[in-house]
Design a protein around this motif. Structure first.
Motif, PDB file in Angstrom:
ATOM      1  N   LEU A  72      30.552  51.164  42.381  1.00  0.00           N
ATOM      2  CA  LEU A  72      31.246  50.962  41.114  1.00  0.00           C
ATOM      3  C   LEU A  72      32.588  50.287  41.330  1.00  0.00           C
ATOM      4  O   LEU A  72      32.999  49.428  40.542  1.00  0.00           O
ATOM      5  N   ASP A  73      33.291  50.663  42.404  1.00  0.00           N
ATOM      6  CA  ASP A  73      34.561  50.010  42.710  1.00  0.00           C
ATOM      7  C   ASP A  73      34.352  48.519  43.001  1.00  0.00           C
ATOM      8  O   ASP A  73      35.152  47.678  42.604  1.00  0.00           O
ATOM      9  N   ARG A  74      33.269  48.202  43.702  1.00  0.00           N
ATOM     10  CA  ARG A  74      33.010  46.797  44.031  1.00  0.00           C
ATOM     11  C   ARG A  74      32.600  46.003  42.803  1.00  0.00           C
ATOM     12  O   ARG A  74      32.935  44.817  42.685  1.00  0.00           O
ATOM     13  N   ILE A  75      31.885  46.644  41.886  1.00  0.00           N
ATOM     14  CA  ILE A  75      31.565  45.965  40.629  1.00  0.00           C
ATOM     15  C   ILE A  75      32.849  45.688  39.846  1.00  0.00           C
ATOM     16  O   ILE A  75      33.065  44.585  39.342  1.00  0.00           O
ATOM     17  N   ALA A  76      33.719  46.711  39.757  1.00  0.00           N
ATOM     18  CA  ALA A  76      35.000  46.525  39.074  1.00  0.00           C
ATOM     19  C   ALA A  76      35.831  45.448  39.766  1.00  0.00           C
ATOM     20  O   ALA A  76      36.430  44.586  39.114  1.00  0.00           O
ATOM     21  N   GLY A  77      35.854  45.481  41.106  1.00  0.00           N
ATOM     22  CA  GLY A  77      36.611  44.473  41.849  1.00  0.00           C
ATOM     23  C   GLY A  77      36.088  43.072  41.612  1.00  0.00           C
ATOM     24  O   GLY A  77      36.869  42.122  41.484  1.00  0.00           O
ATOM     25  N   SER A  78      34.765  42.938  41.543  1.00  0.00           N
ATOM     26  CA  SER A  78      34.170  41.621  41.289  1.00  0.00           C
ATOM     27  C   SER A  78      34.572  41.093  39.920  1.00  0.00           C
ATOM     28  O   SER A  78      34.845  39.899  39.760  1.00  0.00           O
ATOM     29  N   ILE A  79      34.619  41.989  38.926  1.00  0.00           N
ATOM     30  CA  ILE A  79      35.029  41.586  37.579  1.00  0.00           C
ATOM     31  C   ILE A  79      36.477  41.097  37.596  1.00  0.00           C
ATOM     32  O   ILE A  79      36.807  40.061  37.006  1.00  0.00           O
ATOM     33  N   PHE A  80      37.356  41.823  38.288  1.00  0.00           N
ATOM     34  CA  PHE A  80      38.757  41.411  38.372  1.00  0.00           C
ATOM     35  C   PHE A  80      38.886  40.049  39.058  1.00  0.00           C
ATOM     36  O   PHE A  80      39.655  39.192  38.617  1.00  0.00           O
ATOM     37  N   ILE A  81      38.133  39.852  40.148  1.00  0.00           N
ATOM     38  CA  ILE A  81      38.210  38.583  40.876  1.00  0.00           C
ATOM     39  C   ILE A  81      37.702  37.430  40.019  1.00  0.00           C
ATOM     40  O   ILE A  81      38.319  36.351  39.968  1.00  0.00           O
ATOM     41  N   LEU A  82      36.591  37.630  39.320  1.00  0.00           N
ATOM     42  CA  LEU A  82      36.052  36.587  38.451  1.00  0.00           C
ATOM     43  C   LEU A  82      37.021  36.244  37.322  1.00  0.00           C
ATOM     44  O   LEU A  82      37.201  35.067  36.972  1.00  0.00           O
ATOM     45  N   LEU A  83      37.656  37.278  36.746  1.00  0.00           N
ATOM     46  CA  LEU A  83      38.642  37.029  35.688  1.00  0.00           C
ATOM     47  C   LEU A  83      39.836  36.256  36.233  1.00  0.00           C
ATOM     48  O   LEU A  83      40.375  35.368  35.557  1.00  0.00           O
ATOM     49  N   GLY A  84      40.258  36.582  37.457  1.00  0.00           N
ATOM     50  CA  GLY A  84      41.369  35.858  38.065  1.00  0.00           C
ATOM     51  C   GLY A  84      41.028  34.402  38.324  1.00  0.00           C
ATOM     52  O   GLY A  84      41.827  33.501  38.038  1.00  0.00           O
ATOM     53  N   LEU A  85      39.833  34.158  38.859  1.00  0.00           N
ATOM     54  CA  LEU A  85      39.412  32.779  39.102  1.00  0.00           C
ATOM     55  C   LEU A  85      39.286  31.995  37.799  1.00  0.00           C
ATOM     56  O   LEU A  85      39.673  30.829  37.716  1.00  0.00           O
TER      57      LEU A  85
ATOM     58  N   ALA B 230      55.017  27.476  26.683  1.00  0.00           N
ATOM     59  CA  ALA B 230      53.847  26.690  26.286  1.00  0.00           C
ATOM     60  C   ALA B 230      54.130  25.199  26.327  1.00  0.00           C
ATOM     61  O   ALA B 230      53.231  24.393  26.572  1.00  0.00           O
ATOM     62  N   ALA B 231      55.383  24.829  26.093  1.00  0.00           N
ATOM     63  CA  ALA B 231      55.746  23.411  26.071  1.00  0.00           C
ATOM     64  C   ALA B 231      55.990  22.845  27.467  1.00  0.00           C
ATOM     65  O   ALA B 231      56.122  21.632  27.624  1.00  0.00           O
ATOM     66  N   SER B 232      56.063  23.708  28.482  1.00  0.00           N
ATOM     67  CA  SER B 232      56.311  23.259  29.850  1.00  0.00           C
ATOM     68  C   SER B 232      55.043  23.403  30.678  1.00  0.00           C
ATOM     69  O   SER B 232      54.673  24.517  31.063  1.00  0.00           O
ATOM     70  N   PRO B 233      54.354  22.297  30.978  1.00  0.00           N
ATOM     71  CA  PRO B 233      53.120  22.382  31.766  1.00  0.00           C
ATOM     72  C   PRO B 233      53.329  23.055  33.121  1.00  0.00           C
ATOM     73  O   PRO B 233      52.484  23.834  33.563  1.00  0.00           O
ATOM     74  N   LEU B 234      54.460  22.767  33.784  1.00  0.00           N
ATOM     75  CA  LEU B 234      54.714  23.350  35.095  1.00  0.00           C
ATOM     76  C   LEU B 234      54.904  24.861  35.003  1.00  0.00           C
ATOM     77  O   LEU B 234      54.319  25.624  35.775  1.00  0.00           O
ATOM     78  N   ALA B 235      55.709  25.306  34.032  1.00  0.00           N
ATOM     79  CA  ALA B 235      55.958  26.742  33.883  1.00  0.00           C
ATOM     80  C   ALA B 235      54.675  27.471  33.516  1.00  0.00           C
ATOM     81  O   ALA B 235      54.386  28.554  34.050  1.00  0.00           O
ATOM     82  N   PHE B 236      53.893  26.886  32.620  1.00  0.00           N
ATOM     83  CA  PHE B 236      52.654  27.529  32.196  1.00  0.00           C
ATOM     84  C   PHE B 236      51.653  27.592  33.346  1.00  0.00           C
ATOM     85  O   PHE B 236      51.000  28.619  33.550  1.00  0.00           O
ATOM     86  N   ALA B 237      51.538  26.496  34.111  1.00  0.00           N
ATOM     87  CA  ALA B 237      50.609  26.472  35.244  1.00  0.00           C
ATOM     88  C   ALA B 237      51.025  27.482  36.313  1.00  0.00           C
ATOM     89  O   ALA B 237      50.178  28.144  36.923  1.00  0.00           O
ATOM     90  N   THR B 238      52.326  27.599  36.535  1.00  0.00           N
ATOM     91  CA  THR B 238      52.826  28.562  37.520  1.00  0.00           C
ATOM     92  C   THR B 238      52.495  29.988  37.106  1.00  0.00           C
ATOM     93  O   THR B 238      52.018  30.799  37.914  1.00  0.00           O
ATOM     94  N   LEU B 239      52.735  30.295  35.833  1.00  0.00           N
ATOM     95  CA  LEU B 239      52.435  31.638  35.327  1.00  0.00           C
ATOM     96  C   LEU B 239      50.938  31.905  35.360  1.00  0.00           C
ATOM     97  O   LEU B 239      50.494  33.006  35.706  1.00  0.00           O
ATOM     98  N   LYS B 240      50.145  30.903  35.035  1.00  0.00           N
ATOM     99  CA  LYS B 240      48.688  31.043  35.035  1.00  0.00           C
ATOM    100  C   LYS B 240      48.170  31.326  36.447  1.00  0.00           C
ATOM    101  O   LYS B 240      47.324  32.198  36.647  1.00  0.00           O
ATOM    102  N   THR B 241      48.696  30.601  37.421  1.00  0.00           N
ATOM    103  CA  THR B 241      48.281  30.809  38.811  1.00  0.00           C
ATOM    104  C   THR B 241      48.700  32.179  39.312  1.00  0.00           C
ATOM    105  O   THR B 241      47.922  32.886  39.973  1.00  0.00           O
ATOM    106  N   ALA B 242      49.926  32.587  38.982  1.00  0.00           N
ATOM    107  CA  ALA B 242      50.412  33.902  39.409  1.00  0.00           C
ATOM    108  C   ALA B 242      49.563  35.015  38.796  1.00  0.00           C
ATOM    109  O   ALA B 242      49.192  35.981  39.484  1.00  0.00           O
ATOM    110  N   GLY B 243      49.239  34.881  37.517  1.00  0.00           N
ATOM    111  CA  GLY B 243      48.412  35.890  36.864  1.00  0.00           C
ATOM    112  C   GLY B 243      47.020  35.962  37.466  1.00  0.00           C
ATOM    113  O   GLY B 243      46.483  37.051  37.694  1.00  0.00           O
ATOM    114  N   GLY B 244      46.432  34.804  37.746  1.00  0.00           N
ATOM    115  CA  GLY B 244      45.100  34.776  38.341  1.00  0.00           C
ATOM    116  C   GLY B 244      45.076  35.370  39.738  1.00  0.00           C
ATOM    117  O   GLY B 244      44.178  36.146  40.083  1.00  0.00           O
TER     118      GLY B 244
END
Length: 210
Positions: free
Chosen positions: A191-204, A68-82
């Motif tokens: 239904l798969d495409r609805i689920a996929g859209s939710i995952f993509i929106l959460l990632g973005l 949390a104290a490292s902006p670079l590490a947090f941003a990297t983890l955030k991007t990877a998760g998204g």
């Protein structure tokens, strides 16, 4: 020293309220359960819940605070998760669907393990959960009860257990609802495409929000 009864009950009540409130993990478990079925939703939910063990370890060792104290590490983890959530959504979009009632087929064991691993990783690399554990667990640590690290570990384990129960129930009932809807290949793909859209929106959302 184990957690006090009042301490454990108070924490569990707060944890359950937080877990059942609308959030990314809930949406993922619900959408996947509806699209794929009860077992799949429950297995993915169990993976999400057990992903909390990694956050427990990070919080116990003090690594969460360093991230949390490292902006670079947090941003990297955030991007990877998204990006990982976007990739899961892309896979769902290109799925052929799952016709639950008419075929009567069940997922193979490897498929269930893959879903479990996806849920585990989706939660484990989510930096928002890192910050949540860093902010939430210390509120229930009692200094007079001994080691802060040991209490943190116990609280994290308790959170994981209740999350596994809640997400398992969400996956089960979502799959039950999905079995009423998913009665043809066309509906399965939708239904798969609805689920996929939710995952993509959460990632973005994870990548773009501060």
């Amino acid at each position: 020293m184990l957690l006090g009864l009042e301490q454990a009950l108070g924490f569990t009540a707060a944890a359950v309220l937080i877990t059942v409130s609308p959030g990314p993990d809930n949406l993922m478990v619900l959408s996947l359960g509806i699209a794929r079925g009860r077992r799949e939703g429950m297995v993915f939910g169990l993976g999400c819940a057990l992903g909390c063990l990694s956050h427990t370890l990070l919080a116990t060792l003090g690594i969460s605070a360093a991230l949390a104290a490292s902006p670079l590490a947090f941003a990297t983890l955030k991007t990877a998760g998204g990006l990982y959530l976007i990739w899961l959504g892309w896979q769902a979009w290109h799925s052929q669907g799952c016709q639950l009632e008419t075929t009567g087929t069940e997922a193979t064991q490897p498929d269930l393990w893959q879903l479990f691993g996806k849920g585990l990783l989706a939660n484990a690399i989510n930096p928002k959960v890192v910050l949540f554990f860093l902010a939430f667990l210390p509120q229930f640590v009692v200094s007079s009860h001994g080691s802060v690290s040991w209490q943190t570990a116990q609280l994290g384990l308790l959170f994981t257990v209740q999350a596994a129960i809640v997400f398992g129930m969400l996956g089960y009932f979502a799959g039950q609802a999905g079995s009423w809807l998913n009665t043809s290949p066309q509906r399965g793909r939708l239904l798969d495409r609805i689920a996929g859209s939710i995952f993509i929106l959460l990632g973005l959302k994870l990548i773009l929000t501060g």
